[in-house]
Design a protein around this motif. Sequence first.
Motif, short mmCIF file in Angstrom:
data_model
loop_
_atom_site.label_atom_id
_atom_site.label_comp_id
_atom_site.label_asym_id
_atom_site.label_seq_id
_atom_site.Cartn_x
_atom_site.Cartn_y
_atom_site.Cartn_z
N ARG A 1 0.85 -1.18 0.00
CA ARG A 1 0.00 0.00 0.00
C ARG A 1 0.88 1.23 0.00
N THR A 2 0.30 2.39 -0.17
CA THR A 2 1.09 3.61 -0.11
C THR A 2 1.48 3.90 1.34
N ILE A 3 2.71 4.36 1.52
CA ILE A 3 3.17 4.70 2.87
C ILE A 3 3.07 6.20 3.13
N ASP A 4 2.64 6.95 2.12
CA ASP A 4 2.41 8.39 2.30
C ASP A 4 1.29 8.83 1.36
N PRO B 1 11.82 11.18 -10.00
CA PRO B 1 12.16 9.96 -9.25
C PRO B 1 11.01 8.94 -9.20
N ARG B 2 11.40 7.68 -9.06
CA ARG B 2 10.46 6.58 -8.89
C ARG B 2 10.57 6.10 -7.45
N GLY B 3 9.58 6.39 -6.64
CA GLY B 3 9.64 6.09 -5.21
C GLY B 3 9.66 4.61 -4.89
N LEU B 4 10.43 4.24 -3.89
CA LEU B 4 10.53 2.87 -3.37
C LEU B 4 10.88 1.84 -4.45
N THR B 5 11.82 2.21 -5.30
CA THR B 5 12.25 1.26 -6.34
C THR B 5 13.74 0.95 -6.29
N SER B 6 14.48 1.54 -5.34
CA SER B 6 15.89 1.22 -5.21
C SER B 6 16.04 -0.18 -4.62
N ALA B 7 17.23 -0.74 -4.72
CA ALA B 7 17.46 -2.09 -4.20
C ALA B 7 17.16 -2.15 -2.71
N ASP C 1 5.10 -1.90 -1.81
CA ASP C 1 4.54 -0.65 -1.29
C ASP C 1 4.79 0.49 -2.26
N PHE C 2 4.09 1.60 -2.03
CA PHE C 2 4.19 2.77 -2.91
C PHE C 2 4.47 4.03 -2.10
N SER C 3 5.12 4.98 -2.74
CA SER C 3 5.36 6.28 -2.13
C SER C 3 5.38 7.33 -3.24
#
Length: 350
Positions: free
Chosen positions: A159-162, A201-207, A216-218
């Motif tokens: 789910r989204t965290i923000d 930027p693409r949120g929450l997509t780094s390693a 999850d999404f941000s």
Amino acid sequence: MSQPVVLGIESSCDETGVALVRGTTLLGDSLASSVDEHVRFGGVVPEVASRAHLEAIIPTIERALDDAGLGLSDVDAISVTSGPGLAGALMVGVSAAKAVAWALDKPLYGVNHLCAHVCADVLDHGPLPEPTIALLVSGGHTDLLLVRDIATDVTALGRTIDDAAGEAYDKVARVLGLPYPGGKHLDLLAQQGDPTAIRFPRGLTSARDMDKHRFDFSFSGLKTAVVRWVQQRQQDGLDVPLNDVAASFSAAVADVLTAKAIDACQEYGINDLQIGGGVTANTQLREMAGERCAAAGISLRVPQVRLCTDNGAMVAALGAQVVDRGLAPSDLRLGTDSSLPVSQVHVPAR
């Protein structure tokens, strides 16, 4: 034996929706929106929404019945959104549903607004494959779900965290000087812009993020990046290319949403993806989802746009599925729950 007719009532936010469904067939529906009353505030005002529901609920029920060519005596069960949503708005719909159920002496079913968004698709494409992955993208929610049975077994994967995607759209639209609600206006601009013009930027997509927040999404960071980019451009005395900003922002949102949804399908070995919720009307999201699902060999189901936004049809459709499973109804003590978890598809009697 004929399937029961279910009357569905939706009032979780700023749309008063009523519909009648038999099985997976939409018999009639009606919608009253208070969006125009919220424009000058730049967002939904809960008290204004609640009062609008009070004024609209009875006429909307009457129009839905007329549209279906039915009377209240033809209704076999009543389904109503009991959460999540705005507390006051939910109370209006639930109170109306309880009154109808009591007057008709018919069973009442409180159902989950988020699951209803997923279930709306059965009205377009028939029963959902079991299991399926569902991506729900609405104004206040961005959820990735594992749906083994739409009436009894829905699990939240992420789910989204923000900020939800829809909230980010409205906030970015405000920065660009667009009217509320911002999603449709941003979409129109984006269709004329270059989605590769600006790399947002693409949120929450780094390693590191994927290890802890894989599904999850941000979108808060993306929203901030757009605001800073626009402000810097203005400080430098340069024009803001609205079309390119809108297209690049929308591309970033669609990129994250579709990538994580397909990742979930592959992780769980599921070849069916269903997308629902108001943001599903976005052109780039629909196109990117179609292209990526085709490349991955995943079957994509997206309902028509009018079934993506809040409506009574989705509530009636979920109610019909609950009734079909023979699940226990609610009772006249049914309450509302602004934070009803998605795993609770319907609310049985206490």
